[in-house]
Each structure stands twice: as structure tokens, then as C-alpha cells.
Design a protein around this motif. Structure first.
Motif, PDB file in Angstrom:
ATOM      1  N   THR A 177       0.837  -1.205   0.000  1.00  0.00           N
ATOM      2  CA  THR A 177       0.000   0.000   0.000  1.00  0.00           C
ATOM      3  C   THR A 177       0.869   1.251   0.000  1.00  0.00           C
ATOM      4  O   THR A 177       0.609   2.210  -0.731  1.00  0.00           O
ATOM      5  CB  THR A 177      -0.944  -0.004   1.226  1.00  0.00           C
ATOM      6  OG1 THR A 177      -1.838  -1.113   1.095  1.00  0.00           O
ATOM      7  CG2 THR A 177      -1.742   1.281   1.333  1.00  0.00           C
ATOM      8  N   GLN A 211      -7.451   0.548  -0.623  1.00  0.00           N
ATOM      9  CA  GLN A 211      -7.729  -0.691   0.118  1.00  0.00           C
ATOM     10  C   GLN A 211      -8.904  -0.456   1.080  1.00  0.00           C
ATOM     11  O   GLN A 211      -9.689  -1.349   1.330  1.00  0.00           O
ATOM     12  CB  GLN A 211      -6.466  -1.106   0.886  1.00  0.00           C
ATOM     13  CG  GLN A 211      -6.545  -2.465   1.530  1.00  0.00           C
ATOM     14  CD  GLN A 211      -5.180  -2.924   2.058  1.00  0.00           C
ATOM     15  OE1 GLN A 211      -4.227  -2.156   2.124  1.00  0.00           O
ATOM     16  NE2 GLN A 211      -5.101  -4.190   2.435  1.00  0.00           N
ATOM     17  N   ASP A 268      -5.579  -1.356  -5.063  1.00  0.00           N
ATOM     18  CA  ASP A 268      -5.101  -2.020  -3.847  1.00  0.00           C
ATOM     19  C   ASP A 268      -6.169  -2.999  -3.354  1.00  0.00           C
ATOM     20  O   ASP A 268      -7.163  -2.591  -2.769  1.00  0.00           O
ATOM     21  CB  ASP A 268      -4.818  -0.940  -2.790  1.00  0.00           C
ATOM     22  CG  ASP A 268      -3.875  -1.430  -1.699  1.00  0.00           C
ATOM     23  OD1 ASP A 268      -3.584  -2.643  -1.660  1.00  0.00           O
ATOM     24  OD2 ASP A 268      -3.436  -0.582  -0.894  1.00  0.00           O
TER      25      ASP A 268
HETATM   26 MG   LIG Z   1      -2.063  -2.809   2.055  1.00  0.00          MG
END
Ligand SMILES: [Mg+2]
Ligand SMILES: Nc1ncnc2c1ncn2[C@@H]1O[C@H](COP(=O)(O)OP(=O)(O)OP(=O)(O)O)[C@@H](O)[C@H]1O
Length: 221
Positions: free
Chosen positions: A47, A92, A168
Motif C-alpha cells: 500500500t 484498500q 489495492d
Molecule cells: Mg495494504
């Protein structure tokens, strides 16, 4: 405009005046239209890497270039504009604006990229329809299921047909049918536009759709 990184280092503060090196990538190049599935253990820096590529966090040192644009040489506002126009990002944790409806979350990135008018409104509606969200267009994020929020996040990342898509774990909360549909959309839009796609996943089914899979730890080696 290939995406390149050079001598990229990210360190975070850790403990008493200490620091921890999370990313150290001497060099990596992602050619236009290339697709890479990025894998790696939890906490390995995936990330963080996508955030740096998008200019969301500044690396401790090193460079990120989108074509001839040196991302961190831009002012913060110029970097924000560049991201709005050229980068689609599926967070994410979605990062939907909680006071805006599903549809408005998509419309706002069109506005930021200065895409306006009737056609833009229709494109946003079509994008929601392609993700099976037409009936939820006027719902606020907190009243959407997690999978619905994830699909809104994907719609938002793709609506401006960006040249670079950073995703993500974009299907982590979807059942297998929705995952396949979301992936198909992601593949179709990036193919049509010729976008570079970097996607992070832990899902083997998703990995298999990519010719190239790389562990973050091996990038640039
Ligand atoms: Mg991550
Ligand atoms: N703002 C921050 N301050 C301090 N440490 C951070 C910060 N952001 C991330 N980290 C640390 O950096 C490491 C990498 O985090 P990152 O979120 O990039 O991992 P990841 O590979 O995406 O993991 P996951 O698969 O769980 O999503 C982790 O150990 C995390 O705790």
C-alpha cells in the motif's frame, strides 16, 4: 509515458527517534499499457508503494516519474491535479466521501478532472450499472455493504479512464461472481485506454489473470 521509480526509499518513524525502512527499490519501470500483479506479505509495503506512485505520500528519498513528470518536484496542488487527471486509485479502505452518495462520489472525480456535462453524467450512470449498483446510486456510503462500497471505489477509479490505474486489493470484499465482473471491467477499461495497471492482491484467482506477478521484495531486481 512510462512510470519509473528511482532510488526509492520510504522510512517511517518507529519507537524513540528510531525509524523503519519499509521500501527500498533501486529502480523499476512500468511500461505504458503494462499490467502487473503485485504480491507480498501483510505489512511488506504494498500500500505504501502504491501511495508513493500516486503521490499521496512523499518518499523519504528518491523519485517517481510519470513520463517526463517528476511527481514530487510538483507543488502539492499541481500533484493533486495530476493525480485527478491521470491516475485512478482504488484504495484498500475505499476512502469514499461519507457525505456524498455513491453517484456523487463518482461525479466529484469527474468534476476534479474537469469532465462535465450530460455525457459525463451518463457515463457515471453507466459505470454504476456495469458494477450492478444502479439501484444504490443515491445511497450514502455508510448504508452500502462493504462489497458495494468497494465497487463504488472501483467505479470512481475508472470513470476518467486514467492512463495509470493503481488498485489495492480491489476485489477483496467481493464474492466470486462480483469479483470476476469487477476484474473484467478493470481489464476492459485498461485495455481500451491502454492504461498501465498495478494491482495488489492476496487472491490466487486474481493473480492468475495476470501474465506478470511480482513480489514487492523482488521489484527492480
Ligand atoms: Mg495494504
Ligand atoms: N504512516 C505510517 N507510519 C508508520 N508506519 C507505517 C505507516 N504506514 C504504514 N506503516 C508501516 O509500514 C509497513 C507497510 O505497510 P503497508 O500498509 O504498505 O503494508 P501492505 O503490504 O499494504 O500490507 P497489507 O497486505 O496488510 O495491506 C507496515 O509495517 C506498517 O505498519
Amino acid at each position: 509515458m512510462a512510470l519509473t521509480v528511482d532510488q526509492l526509499v520510504v522510512e517511517f518513524p518507529a519507537g524513540q527517534a528510531g525509524k523503519r525502512r519499509v521500501l527500498d527499490i533501486p529502480a523499476a519501470t512500468f511500461e505504458d499499457g503494462s499490467r502487473l500483479c503485485l504480491v507480498g506479505g501483510s505489512g511488506s509495503g504494498k500500500t505504501t508503494f502504491l501511495h508513493v506512485l500516486a503521490g499521496i505520500i512523499r518518499p523519504t528519498s528518491g523519485q517517481v516519474r510519470h513520463g517526463d513528470v517528476d511527481l514530487f518536484a510538483l507543488s502539492e496542488s499541481a500533484r493533486d491535479r495530476f493525480r485527478a487527471r491521470h491516475i485512478g486509485y482504488v484504495f484498500q479502505t475505499f476512502n469514499l466521501l461519507q457525505s456524498l452518495t455513491a453517484l456523487e462520489n463518482i461525479r466529484i472525480v469527474q468534476t476534479l478532472a474537469q469532465v462535465r456535462g450530460k455525457e459525463a453524467a451518463e457515463a457515471a450512470g453507466r459505470m454504476l450499472a456495469r458494477l450492478g449498483l444502479s439501484e444504490r446510486a443515491r445511497a450514502l456510503p455508510r448504508s452500502l455493504s462493504v462489497g458495494e462500497q468497494q465497487r463504488v471505489a472501483l467505479a470512481r477509479a475508472l470513470i476518467n479512464r486514467p492512463k495509470v490505474v493503481l488498485a489495492d486489493e480491489p476485489t477483496a470484499n467481493l464474492d466470486s461472481r462480483l469479483r470476476d465482473e469487477a476484474l473484467e471491467l478493470l481489464m476492459a477499461v485498461t485495455r481500451e485506454v491502454g492504461s498501465t495497471l498495478l494491482l495488489v492482491t492476496h487472491d490466487r484467482e486474481v493473480m492468475q489473470r495476470f501474465e506478470v506477478q511480482k513480489d514487492l521484495a523482488e521489484l527492480g531486481r
